[in-house]
Design an enzyme around this catalytic site. Structure first.
Site, PDB file in Angstrom:
ATOM      1  N   THR A  60      -0.922   7.662  -1.104  1.00 30.61           N
ATOM      2  CA  THR A  60      -2.214   7.550  -1.801  1.00 30.61           C
ATOM      3  C   THR A  60      -3.067   6.400  -1.299  1.00 30.61           C
ATOM      4  O   THR A  60      -4.257   6.326  -1.609  1.00 30.61           O
ATOM      5  CB  THR A  60      -1.980   7.345  -3.300  1.00 30.61           C
ATOM      6  OG1 THR A  60      -1.326   6.074  -3.515  1.00 30.61           O
ATOM      7  CG2 THR A  60      -1.109   8.457  -3.871  1.00 30.61           C
ATOM      8  N   ARG A  88       0.846  -1.193   0.000  1.00 30.65           N
ATOM      9  CA  ARG A  88       0.000   0.000   0.000  1.00 30.65           C
ATOM     10  C   ARG A  88       0.881   1.244   0.000  1.00 30.65           C
ATOM     11  O   ARG A  88       1.648   1.458   0.931  1.00 30.65           O
ATOM     12  CB  ARG A  88      -0.935  -0.008   1.210  1.00 30.65           C
ATOM     13  CG  ARG A  88      -1.967   1.095   1.186  1.00 30.65           C
ATOM     14  CD  ARG A  88      -3.024   0.896   2.235  1.00 30.65           C
ATOM     15  NE  ARG A  88      -2.531   1.048   3.589  1.00 30.65           N
ATOM     16  CZ  ARG A  88      -3.317   1.102   4.659  1.00 30.65           C
ATOM     17  NH1 ARG A  88      -4.629   0.995   4.524  1.00 30.65           N
ATOM     18  NH2 ARG A  88      -2.810   1.235   5.861  1.00 30.65           N
TER      19      ARG A  88
END
Length: 210
Positions: free
Chosen positions: A109, A105
């Site tokens: 963002t 991840r």
């Protein structure tokens, strides 16, 4: 039709999850509890497996008994934290194929970035159980499911320890037919995309990293 969201409320599952949530649970204990709870979640996730009658010989006579039918399952772990669930599922299931999808991840963002992919060639003949401890924003699970759909997996089911309503809603908006089996549906996400009350970063807690 099976339910698209199943929260396993068995007392043993809830007790083990409560221990995992505690901040002072050690890495070794967290890893052990993940393995144990994953085996229990596996019973629910495999409830609808197809069986067929086969003839066997008991110590007393021949008989026909139900056994698993067709191709074996494929367990797909979203690296790295999915491997914690994988261990418990492998304790339960007879010789499944195993695949891995590496996804991280992006901190700014929160988008899912794929960095590794290794899956069996015959996915169209197999039912896939996708493994990831946390369904938070849903981005990692959606990216992994997109890959499995692209490769024409026969069916897909997600098993996670803890889910957030935001992740469930987003996943089912894009893939409405993918069932989710989880031990808890928590309150929601914080500003950094972590589940509350949650249990922290599952990968860090499994492997003792920060």
């Amino acid at each position: 039709m099976p339910p698209v969201l199943t929260v396993v409320e068995h007392p043993l599952v809830q007790h083990k999850l409560a221990l995992m949530r505690e901040a002072d649970t050690s890495t070794s204990k967290f890893r052990q509890l993940t393995r144990e709870i994953s085996l229990l979640l596996g019973y629910e996730a495999t409830r609808a497996l197809q069986v067929e009658d086969r003839e066997i010989v008991t110590p007393l006579e021949r008989t026909r008994v139900p056994m698993l039918a067709g191709k074996k399952l494929c367990l797909v772990s979203i690296l790295r934290a999915g491997n914690g669930i994988l261990d418990g599922m492998l304790d339960l299931l007879p010789s499944p194929r195993v695949g891995h999808i590496g996804i991280y991840r992006e901190p700014r963002t929160l988008q899912a970035i794929e960095y590794y992919l290794k899956l069996p060639d015959d996915l169209p003949e197999r039912d896939v159980i996708l493994l990831d401890p946390m369904l938070a924003t849903g981005n990692s699970a959606i990216a992994a499911i997109s890959r499995l759909v692209e490769l024409r997996a026969r069916s897909i089911k997600l098993v996670c320890l803890v889910a957030a309503p935001e992740g469930v809603e987003k996943l089912h908006r894009i893939f409405p037919g993918v069932p989710i089996v989880t031990a808890a549906l928590d309150r929601g996400l914080d500003d950094h995309g972590y589940i509350l009350p949650g249990l922290g970063d599952a990968g860090d807690r499994l492997f003792g990293t920060k």
